[in-house]
Design a protein around this motif. Structure first.
Motif, PDB file in Angstrom:
ATOM      1  N   VAL A 293      -1.358  60.224 -22.052  1.00 22.98           N
ATOM      2  CA  VAL A 293      -2.201  61.376 -21.704  1.00 22.98           C
ATOM      3  C   VAL A 293      -2.011  62.505 -22.723  1.00 22.98           C
ATOM      4  CG1 VAL A 293      -2.259  60.875 -19.245  1.00 22.98           C
ATOM      5  CG2 VAL A 293      -0.402  62.284 -20.164  1.00 22.98           C
ATOM      6  N   GLY A 294      -1.132  62.278 -23.679  1.00 25.10           N
ATOM      7  CA  GLY A 294      -0.881  63.272 -24.717  1.00 25.10           C
ATOM      8  C   GLY A 294      -0.005  62.689 -25.804  1.00 25.10           C
ATOM      9  N   PHE A 295       0.290  63.505 -26.809  1.00 28.35           N
ATOM     10  CA  PHE A 295       1.148  63.040 -27.894  1.00 28.35           C
ATOM     11  C   PHE A 295       1.888  64.234 -28.485  1.00 28.35           C
ATOM     12  CE2 PHE A 295      -3.154  63.734 -29.487  1.00 28.35           C
ATOM     13  CZ  PHE A 295      -2.942  64.646 -30.516  1.00 28.35           C
ATOM     14  N   LYS A 296       2.978  63.954 -29.177  1.00 31.08           N
ATOM     15  CA  LYS A 296       3.760  64.991 -29.823  1.00 31.08           C
ATOM     16  C   LYS A 296       2.990  65.535 -31.027  1.00 31.08           C
ATOM     17  CE  LYS A 296       7.455  65.072 -27.274  1.00 31.08           C
ATOM     18  NZ  LYS A 296       7.797  66.298 -26.525  1.00 31.08           N
ATOM     19  N   LEU A 297       3.097  66.824 -31.240  1.00 22.34           N
ATOM     20  CA  LEU A 297       2.360  67.445 -32.329  1.00 22.34           C
ATOM     21  C   LEU A 297       2.687  66.828 -33.683  1.00 22.34           C
ATOM     22  CD1 LEU A 297       2.162  71.318 -31.778  1.00 22.34           C
ATOM     23  CD2 LEU A 297       0.294  69.677 -31.930  1.00 22.34           C
ATOM     24  N   ASP A 298       3.969  66.492 -33.890  1.00 17.79           N
ATOM     25  CA  ASP A 298       4.320  65.950 -35.204  1.00 17.79           C
ATOM     26  C   ASP A 298       3.677  64.593 -35.469  1.00 17.79           C
ATOM     27  OD1 ASP A 298       5.867  64.365 -33.562  1.00 17.79           O
ATOM     28  OD2 ASP A 298       7.790  65.015 -34.365  1.00 17.79           O
ATOM     29  N   SER A 299       3.114  63.970 -34.425  1.00 17.74           N
ATOM     30  CA  SER A 299       2.399  62.707 -34.615  1.00 17.74           C
ATOM     31  C   SER A 299       1.155  62.913 -35.478  1.00 17.74           C
ATOM     32  CB  SER A 299       1.978  62.113 -33.265  1.00 17.74           C
ATOM     33  OG  SER A 299       3.095  61.848 -32.458  1.00 17.74           O
ATOM     34  N   LEU A 300       0.621  64.133 -35.463  1.00 23.14           N
ATOM     35  CA  LEU A 300      -0.560  64.431 -36.266  1.00 23.14           C
ATOM     36  C   LEU A 300      -0.300  64.204 -37.747  1.00 23.14           C
ATOM     37  CD1 LEU A 300      -1.736  67.766 -34.579  1.00 23.14           C
ATOM     38  CD2 LEU A 300      -2.849  65.535 -34.399  1.00 23.14           C
TER      39      LEU A 300
ATOM     40  N   LEU B 222      -4.345  81.262 -38.614  1.00 23.73           N
ATOM     41  CA  LEU B 222      -3.291  80.249 -38.546  1.00 23.73           C
ATOM     42  C   LEU B 222      -2.308  80.327 -39.714  1.00 23.73           C
ATOM     43  CD1 LEU B 222      -2.038  77.745 -37.247  1.00 23.73           C
ATOM     44  CD2 LEU B 222      -3.720  76.350 -38.468  1.00 23.73           C
ATOM     45  N   GLU B 223      -2.822  80.396 -40.934  1.00 27.43           N
ATOM     46  CA  GLU B 223      -1.918  80.383 -42.090  1.00 27.43           C
ATOM     47  C   GLU B 223      -1.006  81.599 -42.101  1.00 27.43           C
ATOM     48  OE1 GLU B 223      -1.945  79.710 -46.938  1.00 27.43           O
ATOM     49  OE2 GLU B 223      -3.828  79.680 -45.826  1.00 27.43           O
TER      50      GLU B 223
ATOM     51  N   PRO C 163       8.732  74.967 -25.603  1.00 28.57           N
ATOM     52  CA  PRO C 163       8.877  76.083 -26.553  1.00 28.57           C
ATOM     53  C   PRO C 163      10.296  76.310 -27.050  1.00 28.57           C
ATOM     54  CG  PRO C 163       8.364  76.879 -24.332  1.00 28.57           C
ATOM     55  CD  PRO C 163       8.161  75.403 -24.320  1.00 28.57           C
ATOM     56  N   THR C 164      11.290  75.828 -26.310  1.00 26.11           N
ATOM     57  CA  THR C 164      12.676  75.988 -26.783  1.00 26.11           C
ATOM     58  C   THR C 164      13.003  74.981 -27.880  1.00 26.11           C
ATOM     59  OG1 THR C 164      13.552  74.483 -25.076  1.00 26.11           O
ATOM     60  CG2 THR C 164      13.436  76.835 -24.532  1.00 26.11           C
ATOM     61  N   ARG C 165      12.286  73.857 -27.889  1.00 22.49           N
ATOM     62  CA  ARG C 165      12.509  72.826 -28.913  1.00 22.49           C
ATOM     63  C   ARG C 165      11.453  72.858 -30.007  1.00 22.49           C
ATOM     64  NH1 ARG C 165      14.149  67.475 -25.291  1.00 22.49           N
ATOM     65  NH2 ARG C 165      15.987  68.394 -24.281  1.00 22.49           N
ATOM     66  N   CYS C 166      10.285  73.312 -29.655  1.00 27.61           N
ATOM     67  CA  CYS C 166       9.179  73.399 -30.624  1.00 27.61           C
ATOM     68  C   CYS C 166       8.600  74.806 -30.538  1.00 27.61           C
ATOM     69  CB  CYS C 166       8.117  72.335 -30.299  1.00 27.61           C
ATOM     70  SG  CYS C 166       6.772  72.248 -31.506  1.00 27.61           S
ATOM     71  N   PRO C 167       9.271  75.776 -31.175  1.00 30.00           N
ATOM     72  CA  PRO C 167       8.827  77.179 -31.074  1.00 30.00           C
ATOM     73  C   PRO C 167       7.518  77.434 -31.819  1.00 30.00           C
ATOM     74  CG  PRO C 167      10.620  76.974 -32.651  1.00 30.00           C
ATOM     75  CD  PRO C 167      10.471  75.628 -32.006  1.00 30.00           C
ATOM     76  N   PHE C 168       7.029  78.636 -31.672  1.00 32.68           N
ATOM     77  CA  PHE C 168       5.744  79.038 -32.245  1.00 32.68           C
ATOM     78  C   PHE C 168       5.631  78.688 -33.727  1.00 32.68           C
ATOM     79  CE2 PHE C 168       3.380  82.281 -34.618  1.00 32.68           C
ATOM     80  CZ  PHE C 168       2.126  82.158 -34.043  1.00 32.68           C
ATOM     81  N   GLU C 169       6.680  78.972 -34.498  1.00 28.78           N
ATOM     82  CA  GLU C 169       6.644  78.722 -35.939  1.00 28.78           C
ATOM     83  C   GLU C 169       6.398  77.248 -36.240  1.00 28.78           C
ATOM     84  OE1 GLU C 169       8.694  80.687 -34.004  1.00 28.78           O
ATOM     85  OE2 GLU C 169      10.434  80.983 -35.305  1.00 28.78           O
ATOM     86  N   GLN C 170       7.041  76.381 -35.464  1.00 32.46           N
ATOM     87  CA  GLN C 170       6.897  74.947 -35.671  1.00 32.46           C
ATOM     88  C   GLN C 170       5.499  74.471 -35.281  1.00 32.46           C
ATOM     89  OE1 GLN C 170      10.284  72.735 -34.299  1.00 32.46           O
ATOM     90  NE2 GLN C 170       9.170  70.798 -34.236  1.00 32.46           N
ATOM     91  N   VAL C 171       4.988  75.009 -34.176  1.00 32.63           N
ATOM     92  CA  VAL C 171       3.640  74.644 -33.716  1.00 32.63           C
ATOM     93  C   VAL C 171       2.606  75.001 -34.783  1.00 32.63           C
ATOM     94  CG1 VAL C 171       1.820  75.162 -32.046  1.00 32.63           C
ATOM     95  CG2 VAL C 171       4.157  74.851 -31.258  1.00 32.63           C
TER      96      VAL C 171
ATOM     97  N   MET D  93       2.997  75.755 -38.009  1.00 34.15           N
ATOM     98  CA  MET D  93       3.178  75.072 -39.291  1.00 34.15           C
ATOM     99  C   MET D  93       2.711  73.621 -39.213  1.00 34.15           C
ATOM    100  SD  MET D  93       3.834  75.198 -42.409  1.00 34.15           S
ATOM    101  CE  MET D  93       4.544  76.828 -42.612  1.00 34.15           C
ATOM    102  N   THR D  94       2.975  72.961 -38.079  1.00 31.94           N
ATOM    103  CA  THR D  94       2.541  71.568 -37.905  1.00 31.94           C
ATOM    104  C   THR D  94       1.020  71.477 -37.931  1.00 31.94           C
ATOM    105  OG1 THR D  94       4.510  71.020 -36.599  1.00 31.94           O
ATOM    106  CG2 THR D  94       2.619  69.548 -36.386  1.00 31.94           C
ATOM    107  N   ILE D  95       0.362  72.369 -37.202  1.00 26.91           N
ATOM    108  CA  ILE D  95      -1.101  72.335 -37.155  1.00 26.91           C
ATOM    109  C   ILE D  95      -1.692  72.731 -38.500  1.00 26.91           C
ATOM    110  CG2 ILE D  95      -3.160  73.297 -36.051  1.00 26.91           C
ATOM    111  CD1 ILE D  95      -1.557  73.539 -33.490  1.00 26.91           C
ATOM    112  N   LEU D  96      -1.069  73.687 -39.177  1.00 22.58           N
ATOM    113  CA  LEU D  96      -1.547  74.076 -40.506  1.00 22.58           C
ATOM    114  C   LEU D  96      -1.463  72.892 -41.475  1.00 22.58           C
ATOM    115  CD1 LEU D  96      -2.528  76.249 -42.492  1.00 22.58           C
ATOM    116  CD2 LEU D  96      -0.126  76.826 -42.914  1.00 22.58           C
ATOM    117  N   ASN D  97      -0.362  72.159 -41.432  1.00 27.20           N
ATOM    118  CA  ASN D  97      -0.217  70.983 -42.299  1.00 27.20           C
ATOM    119  C   ASN D  97      -1.236  69.898 -41.937  1.00 27.20           C
ATOM    120  OD1 ASN D  97       1.860  71.993 -43.880  1.00 27.20           O
ATOM    121  ND2 ASN D  97       3.462  71.266 -42.513  1.00 27.20           N
ATOM    122  N   PHE D  98      -1.507  69.767 -40.641  1.00 26.03           N
ATOM    123  CA  PHE D  98      -2.525  68.809 -40.200  1.00 26.03           C
ATOM    124  C   PHE D  98      -3.891  69.207 -40.761  1.00 26.03           C
ATOM    125  CE2 PHE D  98      -5.911  68.107 -36.986  1.00 26.03           C
ATOM    126  CZ  PHE D  98      -6.038  66.726 -37.142  1.00 26.03           C
ATOM    127  N   VAL D  99      -4.213  70.492 -40.685  1.00 26.07           N
ATOM    128  CA  VAL D  99      -5.490  70.991 -41.215  1.00 26.07           C
ATOM    129  C   VAL D  99      -5.602  70.661 -42.698  1.00 26.07           C
ATOM    130  CG1 VAL D  99      -6.814  73.073 -41.779  1.00 26.07           C
ATOM    131  CG2 VAL D  99      -5.771  72.838 -39.522  1.00 26.07           C
TER     132      VAL D  99
END
Length: 253
Positions: free
Chosen positions: A82-89, A129-130, A211-219, A221-227
């Motif tokens: 029903v979902g996936f980890k962001l780093d999977s992107l 985002l950037e 959010p304690t394991r994947c804080p805002f900065e990580q979220v 940056m991951t989406i920016l790299n995906f873009v």
């Protein structure tokens, strides 16, 4: 005795001159530090949170990536996710076809270009985002504490100077006016800071992360790299198709 020497002597008579100079320095830096820098960072983080959560195009792309993953994993325990980890992107460029250079990301871009070309420019929804990916909430927290602590020290010096006599009257008047002007602004900024922190945590939860394991900065940056990867693959697909059309044209002639 010269006027300059007299001025130095007068300064030496002022009680706690160091503390008073620090108070004035804080007053001078306050508007630049709070209004220009700190508020700008808060606005950038808040805007990025809103853009990421409100982008219907990004949401649709995520849905289709999930569908693709479930299709590829059909018949396994991961085939009904029903979902996936962001780093999977970011792993979509790791899986390549055995017969070509095409990755899953290239395949996705081709599919979108063919069936839903309007989704290809989803990055235009994410204008903050950037800039937001370069901001660390930990640093913002430190800045917030530094501003609050600085204002508290100014208040302490104002209280301490009450017994200085006439020599500190001008200082007290200036500082009293300053504190009266900025206290309401500080309350407003402090409240906004709390809202932004909650929104940053909510963003991680929105994407199924802790959010304690994947804080805002990580979220961000991951989406920016995906873009960036998505746009790179889309561009490579376009160039490959243009090259193939060129070859077809040569063969026809």
């Amino acid at each position: 005795m010269s006027k300059h020497e007299q001025y130095i002597l007068d300064l030496m008579k002022v009680p706690r001159m160091d503390a008073k100079l620090r108070a004035f320095l804080f007053k001078i830096k306050f508007n630049i530090q709070l209004t220009t820098e700190f508020r700008t960072s808060l606005n950038t983080v808040n805007s990025a949170c809103d853009e990421l959560r409100r982008s219907t195009k990004l949401k649709e792309i995520m849905k289709r990536i999930l569908y693709l993953g479930n299709t590829l994993n059909q018949g396994t325990t991961r085939g009904a996710a029903v979902g996936f980890k962001l780093d999977s992107l970011l792993k979509l460029t790791d899986t390549r076809s055995s017969t070509s250079k095409m990755t899953l990301m290239h395949y996705l871009c081709k599919a979108f270009a063919s069936k839903s070309p309007s989704l290809l420019d989803f990055h235009k929804d994410l204008v903050s985002l950037e800039a937001a990916s370069k901001i660390q909430l930990k640093v913002l927290a430190e800045e917030m504490q530094a501003i609050l602590k600085g204002l508290e020290k100014v208040k302490q010096e104002l209280a301490a100077s009450a017994n200085d006599g006439p020599i500190s009257e001008g200082f007290r008047k200036t500082l009293k006016e300053f504190i009266g002007q900025v206290e309401a602004e500080m309350t407003s900024v402090s409240d906004f800071y709390s809202v932004v922190c909650r929104n940053a945590d909510a963003l991680a939860i929105y994407f199924g992360e802790d959010p304690t394991r994947c804080p805002f900065e990580q979220v961000t940056m991951t989406i920016l790299n995906f873009v960036r990867l998505f746009r790179k693959c889309d561009e490579e697909n376009f160039k490959e198709e243009a090259k193939m059309e060129e070859v077809k044209g040569v063969n026809v002639n």
